[in-house]
Write a protein that holds these residues in place. Structure first.
Motif, mmCIF file in Angstrom:
data_model
loop_
_atom_site.group_PDB
_atom_site.id
_atom_site.type_symbol
_atom_site.label_atom_id
_atom_site.label_comp_id
_atom_site.label_asym_id
_atom_site.label_seq_id
_atom_site.Cartn_x
_atom_site.Cartn_y
_atom_site.Cartn_z
ATOM 1 N N ARG A 179 -25.436 -14.478 -70.017
ATOM 2 C CA ARG A 179 -24.514 -14.924 -68.681
ATOM 3 C C ARG A 179 -24.324 -13.596 -67.521
ATOM 4 O O ARG A 179 -24.517 -13.925 -66.523
ATOM 5 C CB ARG A 179 -23.299 -15.308 -69.027
ATOM 6 N N ILE A 180 -23.973 -12.450 -67.957
ATOM 7 C CA ILE A 180 -24.164 -11.598 -67.027
ATOM 8 C C ILE A 180 -25.289 -11.160 -66.512
ATOM 9 O O ILE A 180 -25.373 -10.750 -65.016
ATOM 10 C CB ILE A 180 -23.644 -10.192 -67.738
ATOM 11 N N ARG A 181 -26.504 -11.368 -67.164
ATOM 12 C CA ARG A 181 -27.658 -10.952 -66.792
ATOM 13 C C ARG A 181 -28.138 -12.028 -65.686
ATOM 14 O O ARG A 181 -28.508 -11.563 -64.618
ATOM 15 C CB ARG A 181 -29.005 -10.851 -67.781
ATOM 16 N N GLU A 182 -27.722 -13.330 -66.008
ATOM 17 C CA GLU A 182 -28.102 -14.411 -65.156
ATOM 18 C C GLU A 182 -27.303 -14.080 -63.625
ATOM 19 O O GLU A 182 -27.687 -14.378 -62.743
ATOM 20 C CB GLU A 182 -27.789 -15.688 -65.542
ATOM 21 N N LEU A 183 -26.066 -13.846 -64.067
ATOM 22 C CA LEU A 183 -25.010 -13.643 -62.702
ATOM 23 C C LEU A 183 -25.827 -12.438 -61.983
ATOM 24 O O LEU A 183 -25.401 -12.542 -60.534
ATOM 25 C CB LEU A 183 -23.686 -13.196 -63.182
#
Length: 291
Positions: A266-270
């Motif tokens: 999720r952090i990568r997508e953000l």
């Protein structure tokens, strides 16, 4: 001092050669003198020295010959050259800087060239550009929508020159137009005042676009830091797996590991989303963005 209360700094045309730009940036007082027209005139020949030299040449002609006079001229030329070589280097440097400033008087904008409102707009533009150029994502080469090192200084320069022109025209407008014209003629002045207001609004919009780009970059920077921290933790995943295996049963360890993996994803997508937002803001800034 708050960023918005700081005065703007000198802006130099980024297309100038580095050597010229360096001279201009190192000589603010000379730039102000050039802008004010306070330029010292070049010293003319000293009449006493001219008369003395003419008398000396005449005496050499009378006492010797043409050859003697030419020899005297050669000696005088050598002495003059030596005098110039041994002249005060600081004075020579000041004259050189003055000449560079005169030759490029239209290639810099001083804080004094701007009225208060225009100076505040330029300071905001400079702050936004500094935010982008100093960001981690920019230094890492991740903002590939535009070449910030080239585009942003040019954006600030173009904004500064337009603000300087607006300031000059507003000052002229105030000198020409009475503060309270008679009601029956006030309408005649309205188109001119309106043109100045529309120009100011357009430049303010340009600065806001630059600030929006800087805000998107700041957000991307914050997420990028978290992303890098998670990358470091991901390298240590086996250690966390071993720790959970040793201290908890599989029924507890597996869900925890899946949660860690999901949070990293999720952090990568953000991060990728924040970078896309920054690129879109850059496209709008340069007029290449999509609606």
């Amino acid at each position: 001092m708050e960023p918005r209360s700081r005065p703007p700094s000198l802006v130099v045309d980024p297309s100038l050669p580095a050597a010229v730009s360096s001279v201009l940036r190192s000589s603010p007082e000379i730039l102000r003198s050039v802008r004010l027209g306070d330029i010292p005139s070049a010293p003319g020949p000293d009449p006493v020295k001219v008369f003395s030299a003419a008398a000396l040449l005449g005496l050499a002609w009378a006492l010797t010959s043409l050859t003697g006079m030419l020899l005297l001229l050669a000696v005088a030329g050598v002495l003059t050259g030596m005098r110039r070589l041994t002249a005060d280097p600081a004075a020579r440097q000041a004259r050189r800087r003055m000449r560079v400033a005169l030759d490029h008087s239209h290639r810099f904008v001083l804080p004094e060239d701007l009225d208060a409102d225009c100076g505040a707009l330029l300071r905001r533009a400079q702050d936004a550009a500094e935010t982008v150029l100093g960001s981690q994502v920019n230094r890492a080469g991740l903002l590939d929508a535009i070449d910030n090192a080239v585009t942003l200084p040019d954006q600030v320069w173009q904004t500064a020159t337009k603000l300087a022109r607006l300031s000059a025209m507003r000052a002229e407008h105030r000198r020409i137009v009475p503060a309270a014209p008679p009601p029956e003629v006030a309408e005649a002045f309205a188109p001119y005042s309106g043109a100045l207001e529309r120009a100011a609004d357009s430049l303010a919009g340009r600065v806001r676009a630059l600030e929006e780009y800087a805000a998107q970059v700041s957000r991307a920077d914050a997420v990028y830091r978290s992303y890098r921290q998670l990358e470091l933790l991901a390298e240590r995943t086996p250690q966390y797996e071993d720790l959970l295996a040793e201290t908890a049963g599989d029924e507890l360890a597996v869900p925890r590991l899946e949660e860690m993996t999901g949070q990293a994803r999720r952090i990568r997508e953000l991060f990728l989303e924040s970078m896309a937002e920054a690129r879109r803001a850059a496209g709008h800034l340069t007029g290449t963005g999509t609606a």
